[in-house]
Design a protein around this motif. Structure first.
Motif, PDB file in Angstrom:
ATOM      1  N   ARG A   1     -31.387  -2.801  -2.714  1.00  0.00           N
ATOM      2  CA  ARG A   1     -32.124  -2.720  -3.973  1.00  0.00           C
ATOM      3  C   ARG A   1     -32.611  -4.111  -4.349  1.00  0.00           C
ATOM      4  NH1 ARG A   1     -29.562  -1.216  -9.925  1.00  0.00           N
ATOM      5  NH2 ARG A   1     -31.517  -1.314 -11.098  1.00  0.00           N
ATOM      6  N   TYR A   2     -33.888  -4.206  -4.726  1.00  0.00           N
ATOM      7  CA  TYR A   2     -34.423  -5.469  -5.186  1.00  0.00           C
ATOM      8  C   TYR A   2     -34.667  -5.390  -6.692  1.00  0.00           C
ATOM      9  CZ  TYR A   2     -37.582  -9.382  -5.938  1.00  0.00           C
ATOM     10  OH  TYR A   2     -38.161 -10.531  -6.419  1.00  0.00           O
ATOM     11  N   GLU A   3     -33.766  -6.051  -7.430  1.00  0.00           N
ATOM     12  CA  GLU A   3     -33.817  -6.061  -8.890  1.00  0.00           C
ATOM     13  C   GLU A   3     -34.004  -4.632  -9.406  1.00  0.00           C
ATOM     14  OE1 GLU A   3     -36.840  -8.883  -9.886  1.00  0.00           O
ATOM     15  OE2 GLU A   3     -35.612 -10.607  -9.306  1.00  0.00           O
ATOM     16  N   ASP A   4     -34.995  -4.404 -10.260  1.00  0.00           N
ATOM     17  CA  ASP A   4     -35.262  -3.050 -10.774  1.00  0.00           C
ATOM     18  C   ASP A   4     -36.564  -2.481 -10.224  1.00  0.00           C
ATOM     19  OD1 ASP A   4     -32.977  -3.069 -12.349  1.00  0.00           O
ATOM     20  OD2 ASP A   4     -34.007  -4.057 -14.013  1.00  0.00           O
ATOM     21  N   ARG A   5     -37.052  -3.063  -9.121  1.00  0.00           N
ATOM     22  CA  ARG A   5     -38.339  -2.660  -8.604  1.00  0.00           C
ATOM     23  C   ARG A   5     -38.249  -1.461  -7.673  1.00  0.00           C
ATOM     24  NH1 ARG A   5     -42.431  -6.613  -9.169  1.00  0.00           N
ATOM     25  NH2 ARG A   5     -41.665  -8.499 -10.187  1.00  0.00           N
ATOM     26  N   GLY A   6     -37.078  -1.249  -7.060  1.00  0.00           N
ATOM     27  CA  GLY A   6     -36.957  -0.106  -6.177  1.00  0.00           C
ATOM     28  C   GLY A   6     -35.995  -0.359  -5.040  1.00  0.00           C
ATOM     29  N   TYR A   7     -35.922   0.636  -4.145  1.00  0.00           N
ATOM     30  CA  TYR A   7     -35.011   0.607  -3.009  1.00  0.00           C
ATOM     31  C   TYR A   7     -35.819   0.607  -1.715  1.00  0.00           C
ATOM     32  CZ  TYR A   7     -31.424   1.889  -6.409  1.00  0.00           C
ATOM     33  OH  TYR A   7     -30.573   1.914  -7.480  1.00  0.00           O
ATOM     34  N   ALA A   8     -35.212   0.018  -0.670  1.00  0.00           N
ATOM     35  CA  ALA A   8     -35.851  -0.021   0.639  1.00  0.00           C
ATOM     36  C   ALA A   8     -34.770  -0.032   1.705  1.00  0.00           C
ATOM     37  CB  ALA A   8     -36.752  -1.251   0.775  1.00  0.00           C
ATOM     38  N   LEU A   9     -35.171   0.298   2.911  1.00  0.00           N
ATOM     39  CA  LEU A   9     -34.271   0.248   4.065  1.00  0.00           C
ATOM     40  C   LEU A   9     -34.522  -1.059   4.796  1.00  0.00           C
ATOM     41  CD1 LEU A   9     -32.232   1.599   6.015  1.00  0.00           C
ATOM     42  CD2 LEU A   9     -34.201   2.559   7.220  1.00  0.00           C
ATOM     43  N   ALA A  10     -33.479  -1.882   4.924  1.00  0.00           N
ATOM     44  CA  ALA A  10     -33.577  -3.166   5.623  1.00  0.00           C
ATOM     45  C   ALA A  10     -32.834  -3.070   6.941  1.00  0.00           C
ATOM     46  CB  ALA A  10     -33.013  -4.294   4.777  1.00  0.00           C
ATOM     47  N   GLY A  11     -33.411  -3.642   8.001  1.00  0.00           N
ATOM     48  CA  GLY A  11     -32.787  -3.599   9.316  1.00  0.00           C
ATOM     49  C   GLY A  11     -33.007  -4.880  10.093  1.00  0.00           C
ATOM     50  N   LEU A  12     -32.038  -5.205  10.949  1.00  0.00           N
ATOM     51  CA  LEU A  12     -32.139  -6.335  11.863  1.00  0.00           C
ATOM     52  C   LEU A  12     -32.427  -5.787  13.253  1.00  0.00           C
ATOM     53  CD1 LEU A  12     -29.085  -8.481  10.670  1.00  0.00           C
ATOM     54  CD2 LEU A  12     -31.470  -8.647   9.948  1.00  0.00           C
ATOM     55  N   PHE A  13     -33.448  -6.335  13.916  1.00  0.00           N
ATOM     56  CA  PHE A  13     -33.912  -5.775  15.171  1.00  0.00           C
ATOM     57  C   PHE A  13     -33.776  -6.778  16.313  1.00  0.00           C
ATOM     58  CE2 PHE A  13     -35.764  -3.216  11.894  1.00  0.00           C
ATOM     59  CZ  PHE A  13     -35.779  -1.933  12.427  1.00  0.00           C
ATOM     60  N   GLY A  14     -33.851  -6.239  17.516  1.00  0.00           N
ATOM     61  CA  GLY A  14     -33.624  -7.034  18.708  1.00  0.00           C
ATOM     62  C   GLY A  14     -34.632  -8.126  18.942  1.00  0.00           C
ATOM     63  N   ASP A  15     -35.792  -8.079  18.311  1.00  0.00           N
ATOM     64  CA  ASP A  15     -36.778  -9.145  18.467  1.00  0.00           C
ATOM     65  C   ASP A  15     -36.505 -10.327  17.545  1.00  0.00           C
ATOM     66  OD1 ASP A  15     -37.311  -7.872  16.115  1.00  0.00           O
ATOM     67  OD2 ASP A  15     -39.491  -7.820  16.374  1.00  0.00           O
ATOM     68  N   GLY A  16     -35.342 -10.298  16.850  1.00  0.00           N
ATOM     69  CA  GLY A  16     -34.976 -11.401  15.971  1.00  0.00           C
ATOM     70  C   GLY A  16     -35.521 -11.308  14.578  1.00  0.00           C
ATOM     71  N   SER A  17     -36.106 -10.177  14.204  1.00  0.00           N
ATOM     72  CA  SER A  17     -36.739 -10.039  12.900  1.00  0.00           C
ATOM     73  C   SER A  17     -35.893  -9.190  11.961  1.00  0.00           C
ATOM     74  CB  SER A  17     -38.117  -9.405  13.046  1.00  0.00           C
ATOM     75  OG  SER A  17     -38.001  -8.071  13.523  1.00  0.00           O
ATOM     76  N   VAL A  18     -36.173  -9.330  10.680  1.00  0.00           N
ATOM     77  CA  VAL A  18     -35.645  -8.443   9.659  1.00  0.00           C
ATOM     78  C   VAL A  18     -36.836  -7.706   9.063  1.00  0.00           C
ATOM     79  CG1 VAL A  18     -35.654 -10.359   7.993  1.00  0.00           C
ATOM     80  CG2 VAL A  18     -34.383  -8.261   7.484  1.00  0.00           C
ATOM     81  N   LYS A  19     -36.742  -6.379   8.998  1.00  0.00           N
ATOM     82  CA  LYS A  19     -37.843  -5.550   8.527  1.00  0.00           C
ATOM     83  C   LYS A  19     -37.359  -4.653   7.406  1.00  0.00           C
ATOM     84  CE  LYS A  19     -39.951  -5.464  13.131  1.00  0.00           C
ATOM     85  NZ  LYS A  19     -40.472  -4.638  14.243  1.00  0.00           N
ATOM     86  N   THR A  20     -38.244  -4.348   6.491  1.00  0.00           N
ATOM     87  CA  THR A  20     -37.928  -3.421   5.404  1.00  0.00           C
ATOM     88  C   THR A  20     -38.910  -2.251   5.457  1.00  0.00           C
ATOM     89  OG1 THR A  20     -39.311  -4.713   3.894  1.00  0.00           O
ATOM     90  CG2 THR A  20     -36.945  -5.193   3.918  1.00  0.00           C
ATOM     91  N   TYR A  21     -38.377  -1.064   5.140  1.00  0.00           N
ATOM     92  CA  TYR A  21     -39.163   0.164   5.182  1.00  0.00           C
ATOM     93  C   TYR A  21     -39.029   0.881   3.846  1.00  0.00           C
ATOM     94  CZ  TYR A  21     -39.344  -0.593  10.224  1.00  0.00           C
ATOM     95  OH  TYR A  21     -39.551  -1.132  11.477  1.00  0.00           O
ATOM     96  N   SER A  22     -40.101   1.513   3.440  1.00  0.00           N
ATOM     97  CA  SER A  22     -40.108   2.266   2.187  1.00  0.00           C
ATOM     98  C   SER A  22     -39.356   3.577   2.356  1.00  0.00           C
ATOM     99  CB  SER A  22     -41.551   2.538   1.743  1.00  0.00           C
ATOM    100  OG  SER A  22     -42.222   3.326   2.727  1.00  0.00           O
ATOM    101  N   ILE A  23     -38.911   4.118   1.223  1.00  0.00           N
ATOM    102  CA  ILE A  23     -38.185   5.390   1.198  1.00  0.00           C
ATOM    103  C   ILE A  23     -38.955   6.333   0.257  1.00  0.00           C
ATOM    104  CG2 ILE A  23     -35.982   6.504   0.638  1.00  0.00           C
ATOM    105  CD1 ILE A  23     -34.626   3.791   1.030  1.00  0.00           C
ATOM    106  N   PRO A  24     -39.329   7.528   0.721  1.00  0.00           N
ATOM    107  CA  PRO A  24     -38.933   8.182   1.979  1.00  0.00           C
ATOM    108  C   PRO A  24     -39.971   8.097   3.084  1.00  0.00           C
ATOM    109  CG  PRO A  24     -39.845   9.803   0.506  1.00  0.00           C
ATOM    110  CD  PRO A  24     -39.969   8.482  -0.212  1.00  0.00           C
ATOM    111  N   SER A  25     -41.098   7.402   2.860  1.00  0.00           N
ATOM    112  CA  SER A  25     -42.175   7.450   3.847  1.00  0.00           C
ATOM    113  C   SER A  25     -41.847   6.674   5.115  1.00  0.00           C
ATOM    114  CB  SER A  25     -43.459   6.908   3.221  1.00  0.00           C
ATOM    115  OG  SER A  25     -43.285   5.550   2.838  1.00  0.00           O
TER     116      SER A  25
ATOM    117  N   THR B   1     -27.291  -5.616  -2.348  1.00  0.00           N
ATOM    118  CA  THR B   1     -28.249  -6.461  -3.063  1.00  0.00           C
ATOM    119  C   THR B   1     -29.232  -7.144  -2.129  1.00  0.00           C
ATOM    120  OG1 THR B   1     -26.688  -8.308  -3.002  1.00  0.00           O
ATOM    121  CG2 THR B   1     -26.638  -6.876  -4.941  1.00  0.00           C
ATOM    122  N   GLY B   2     -29.116  -6.921  -0.824  1.00  0.00           N
ATOM    123  CA  GLY B   2     -30.046  -7.501   0.131  1.00  0.00           C
ATOM    124  C   GLY B   2     -29.572  -8.762   0.796  1.00  0.00           C
TER     125      GLY B   2
END
Length: 998
Positions: free
Chosen positions: A782-806, A832-833
């Motif tokens: 959750r980022y403050e009161d703006r909303g929720y997202a899915l955060a993941g760490l991937f094998g290419d060394g990146s961190v990515k966030t995805y919207s819910i539910p799309s 909290t991220g």
């Protein structure tokens, strides 16, 4: 359209990430904990109460200097280039570093910046500083000693040529091995070379005596080699230190010999090892065997030697690292306590030899098995003098493995770093094997205190910078499991002010009743109750609860009380701990290592084991309420693959649970909500259980369904489908179930290959497959009161966030430049991220992708306390002065090294200003008593010049006075000799006269 379709499939009607945009995605470095590489140097300043730690260069980065103070005070100092720290020394308000590239770097403790860097003309072999001097003496490979001006930050004109070459012009390879200033007379310097040691006088500018250790044929020495003992040998010198009074000198040699000399006459008093004495005498048989037995007893080299003293400098002892036989089972530091030193003027050589041959007591400061101390840092009570070995209270040992061990002095009892050292130092005290992070309620954490006995504080220096007020009600409480079976728990914060800086310690080894093979694999902490569950690779699960110790002060035997499959271990609490996280219950069954562990906020624990079995524990009993094996419900699985299964997919033989999560929500097709727990396996199965109340007041576990996802599960996140908030099993939510509370929830299940959103226990929902790289760690944040997202760490060394539910990608950034991508599977993402990930083997980084691009690792803490006064340097005794010792003050030595034309140093200016202020305050101003001829007050700079001139004149007058004293002493000795001769002649003449009747 994708959002609408996936929302429809997943049962989520709202865009839970509506307020999140890519421009909000900026990586913040929140904090760093631990040590970046293997420790190579230690230094302690008792005046400022600071500890400096230097590291070596490795593939994880260049060597760095960590300076730690009280509480969370920490500052990192970086070198100008990549190299390893070899030596660290505090000197007043400066910290000196000598690195592997032969550079001397000077840091200011006040500004926390590098103020100078100097490359000597030859390789530096040793470094010497004194807190009362503005110079650093540097020993070089060519045998010379040069001086670096720490005030002018330049090389001083002073130089001492190779003293041993003057003694033996044919000698070769004469680097300076050791430098040591006389502990009471700063005008005398001890210089060590491989062939021997030289005592040098600054005042006379010449060597006073040479000390060379020789072994005659037949003498065993430190190593009883039957071949080499037949010839004359001269073991090379490796260490040279002063007795705290300067009366004696100790030299260590490459055969582990310890040789004690008389500093005045240069006479050898005793040669010994840790086990034997008089090893320089031919025919001496050592405890390791005879010199003619044909065997050689291998001995560890002498790593470090320090001659310590108590408040009474005559009460001394020698602390030694190394020098023990290699086959010794118990290793560690050795302390030879000699006690009160005999009076030199009235003691015979035999008395002095017996004093050092028969210590009053001996202490073994034991190190852990299979390791050895290669260096140590003494913690004095308050004085930096006597080479930092005055009245020690503790010693920090550096082990060969790179770990630290703190022990009391001289008893050698281990001192826990909990609430004594900085949290970063606990990462190597000993090494951390596993970490876990829990979001604990602030009020709960503030009430979790630990009451255990502790000695005098080691680090109290510095001052913490002001940080922002708390950002979240829940605190990031980190748990670190160490190699010795201990767990340390503390608040890592959110880059904000930490209200409760205390650290809790849990002794798992004591709780399970076994001191060896205590290898912790999993930890889980409840955010509401503070209870802790610990799983081991040997299959035990131990539960701890914060409580008062009912057996405080009593060592009671353990009474095995196996009730409902659990063993009550309350009586295994440490009797010295009054209040802390104490042992509660233990589950011990031979089912293999614990592979998954989760404790809920409502008193349930679920553990998964390597053999595929699961155990559910209700802490209200406590009791085991359910046991099963994954094979028991294999046939009930429904298919819900998020990718096409391939026929050649090779699956592991054993299936085990690796992810567990608790929730409260309504299952598919049910019109009420229940307490649920979800499990994910290494083969991709998602299993749902319900916890239902029973008639007797307890609970039972009931299988609700399984889903095959055909890939290893990474995380399970139950959320409220209407708001996006976590559908966690909190005490408030569970209590509302009695009133018919219903929660419309879904689970977001992340596997290595993709993500799926669905309503359990069915398989229908929305899914997305990762394109190119596997996912190693994920969580809904959750980022403050703006909303929720899915955060993941991937094998290419990146961190990515995805919207819910799309499940549409919001933003992405590369994280492998900070965290080690190879250890992403061990990284932890908090609600909290905040992302906790490993940077190196013993360094943990905390980052947050929803930030502003700030670097919070740059410390604003203060290190230098200007009000901490340096105690005066010890001086020679009256007897030493009467005997002819030419005493030189630190100010006089400043002039001898820097020359009379050197302007006053900043320290001298401050001292003069202080003296002037005191004189004016006392009404004893020189100008008031004797006004100048011009009728005006003397200027301050004129006053300082006059002071320097007077110091120079006093130094010359002192030299003349000492010369006159020597002449008068010689004349007095001649008069005494004449008087004694006259008395002898009169006595003889009287005897002869009586014989002849005169």
């Amino acid at each position: 359209m994708a959002q609408f379709l996936r929302g429809k499939q997943a049962g989520v009607q709202h865009d839970l990430s509506n307020g999140l945009a890519p421009e909000l995605f900026a990586l913040d470095q929140v904090a760093r904990y631990g040590i970046n590489s293997q420790i190579s140097a230690l230094a302690y300043d008792p005046v400022q109460s600071l500890l400096a730690v230097g590291t070596s260069e490795s593939r994880y980065g260049s060597g760095q200097i960590y300076v730690f103070g009280g509480n969370r005070v920490s500052v990192v100092l970086s070198l100008p280039g990549k190299s390893s720290i070899s030596t660290l020394q505090f000197c007043a308000e400066k910290l000196l570093s000598l690195d592997s590239k032969n550079d001397l770097t000077v840091f200011s403790l006040d500004t926390k910046k590098m103020v100078a860097s100097y490359s000597p003309p030859s390789k530096v072999t040793t470094l010497l500083t004194d807190p009362t001097l503005d110079y650093a003496l540097i020993g070089l490979q060519n045998g010379d000693v040069i001086a670096y001006d720490l005030d002018r930050l330049a090389l001083a004109p002073f130089r001492i040529a190779n003293l041993w070459r003057e003694h033996d012009p044919r000698a070769r390879n004469l680097p300076v091995i050791a430098l040591a200033l006389h502990p009471r007379d700063i005008g005398t310097l001890l210089v060590g070379y491989p062939q021997g040691a030289v005592i040098y006088s600054f005042k006379q500018n010449k060597p006073l005596s040479n000390l060379q250790y020789e072994l005659q044929p037949g003498a065993p020495g430190g190593i009883p080699d039957p071949i080499s003992s037949r010839r004359l040998r001269m073991p090379q010198l490796t260490h040279a230190v002063w007795h705290p009074t300067g009366t004696f000198i100790l030299t260590g040699h490459d055969d582990s010999s310890l040789v004690i000399w008389d500093s005045k006459t240069g006479k050898l008093i005793l040669a010994r090892t840790l086990q034997d004495v008089n090893i320089d005498q031919p025919g001496k048989i050592l405890s390791g065997g005879s010199a003619h037995s044909g065997t050689i007893s291998l001995t560890a080299p002498l790593f470090r030697i320090a001659w310590c003293c108590k408040q009474n400098s005559d009460d001394t002892g020698i602390l030694i690292a190394g020098g023990s036989p290699m086959d010794t089972a118990i290793k560690g530091l050795k302390f030879l306590d000699f006690g009160q030193t005999p009076v030199y003027a009235t003691s015979s050589w035999q008395v002095l030899s017996d004093h050092f041959a028969k210590p009053k007591s001996q202490y073994q400061l034991i190190t852990p098995p299979n390791t050895e101390a290669v260096d140590f840092c003494i913690i004095p009570r308050n004085s930096p003098h006597y080479a930092g070995a005055s009245d020690p209270i503790a010693v920090v040992a550096l082990l060969a493995s790179g770990e630290l061990l703190t022990m009391s002095f001289p008893s050698g009892h281990p001192i826990t770093p909990t609430n004594q050292l900085h949290a970063s130092l606990t990462f190597v005290h000993p090494f951390v094997n596993v970490i876990s992070v829990a979001s604990v309620q602030r009020t709960r954490w503030l009430g979790m205190v630990e009451k255990r006995p502790r000695g005098p504080p080691i680090l109290v220096g510095g001052a913490e910078a002001t940080r922002p007020m708390k950002r979240y009600e829940d605190r990031n409480i980190i748990q670190t499991a160490h190699a010795d079976g201990t767990i340390r728990i503390w608040d890592a914060g959110h880059g904000d002010e930490i209200e409760n800086e205390a650290m809790l310690q849990v002794d798992v080894a004591r709780a399970i009743g076994r001191m060896d093979t205590v290898d912790i694999s999993h930890m889980s902490m409840s955010g509401a109750t503070g209870e802790l569950a610990v799983g081991l690779k040997t299959g035990e699960v131990a539960i701890f609860r914060h409580d008062r110790n009912r057996t405080f002060g009593q060592e009671v035997p353990h009474m095995h009380k196996n009730v409902f499959g659990l063993d009550n271990i309350r009586d295994r609490a440490d009797p010295t701990v009054k209040e802390s996280l104490l042992p509660l219950t233990l589950f011990s069954q031979p089912r293999g290592p614990v592979t998954a562990l989760r404790i809920s906020d409502v008193g349930f624990v679920v553990a998964g084991f390597e053999d595929g079995s699961i155990t559910v524990i209700d802490l209200r009993g406590p009791a085991v309420i359910h046991e099963a094996n994954l094979q028991d419900f294999t046939k009930t699985a429904s298919r819900g693959s998020i990718r096409r299964s391939t026929s050649n997919h090779k699956q592991p033989i054993n299936e085990s649970v690796i992810v567990v999560e608790f929730a409260v929500m309504s299952l598919e097709g049910e019109d009420y909500s229940s307490i649920l727990f979800f499990m994910g396996t290494n083969l991709g199965r998602f299993i749902t259980f319900k916890l239902l109340p029973t008639a007797n007041g307890g609970y039972s576990a009931q299988l609700a369904g399984t889903v095959n996802l055909d890939d290893k599960l990474v995380s399970i996140s139950p959320i409220n489908a209407d708001s996006g908030s976590p559908a966690s099993a909190s005490p408030e939510t569970v209590a509302s179930l009695r009133n018919g509370f219903r929660l419309n929830g879904v689970v977001i299940v992340v596997t290595q290959a993709g993500v799926r959103i669905f309503k359990p226990a069915g398989a229908k929902g929305a899914s997305k497959t990762w394109n190119d790289f596997l996912c190693d760690s994920a969580r809904v944040i959750r980022y403050e009161d703006r909303g929720y997202a899915l955060a993941g760490l991937f094998g290419d060394g990146s961190v990515k966030t995805y919207s819910i539910p799309s499940l549409k990608e919001i933003a992405s950034t590369r994280l492998s430049d900070i965290l080690n991508a190879r250890r992403y599977s061990e990284a932890i993402i908090t609600p909290t991220g905040d992302i906790f990930g490993w940077i190196g083997p013993s360094e943990l980084g905390v980052v947050n992708p929803w930030g502003s691009g700030q670097d919070g690792t740059l410390s604003q803490d203060k290190l230098y306390n200007i009000e901490a006064l340096l105690p005066p340097r010890p001086t020679i005794s009256n007897i030493q002065w009467i005997s002819g010792t030419q005493y030189v003050t630190p100010s006089d030595l400043d002039i001898l090294i820097g020359g009379p034309d050197r302007p006053p140093s900043k320290r001298m200016v401050e001292q003069m200003r202080s003296e002037e202020q005191q004189r004016r305050a006392a009404g004893r101003s020189v100008d008031a008593a004797e006004p100048s001829s011009s009728g005006q007050e003397e200027g301050y700079w004129a006053y300082m010049q006059r002071q320097v001139q007077e110091r120079t004149e006093r130094l010359n007058i002192m030299g003349d006075s000492m010369d006159r004293l020597e002449e008068q002493s010689s004349n007095w000795a001649d008069d005494v000799g004449k008087f004694v001769s006259q008395q002898k002649r009169k006595a003889v003449m009287g005897i002869i006269g009586s014989k002849f009747g005169f």
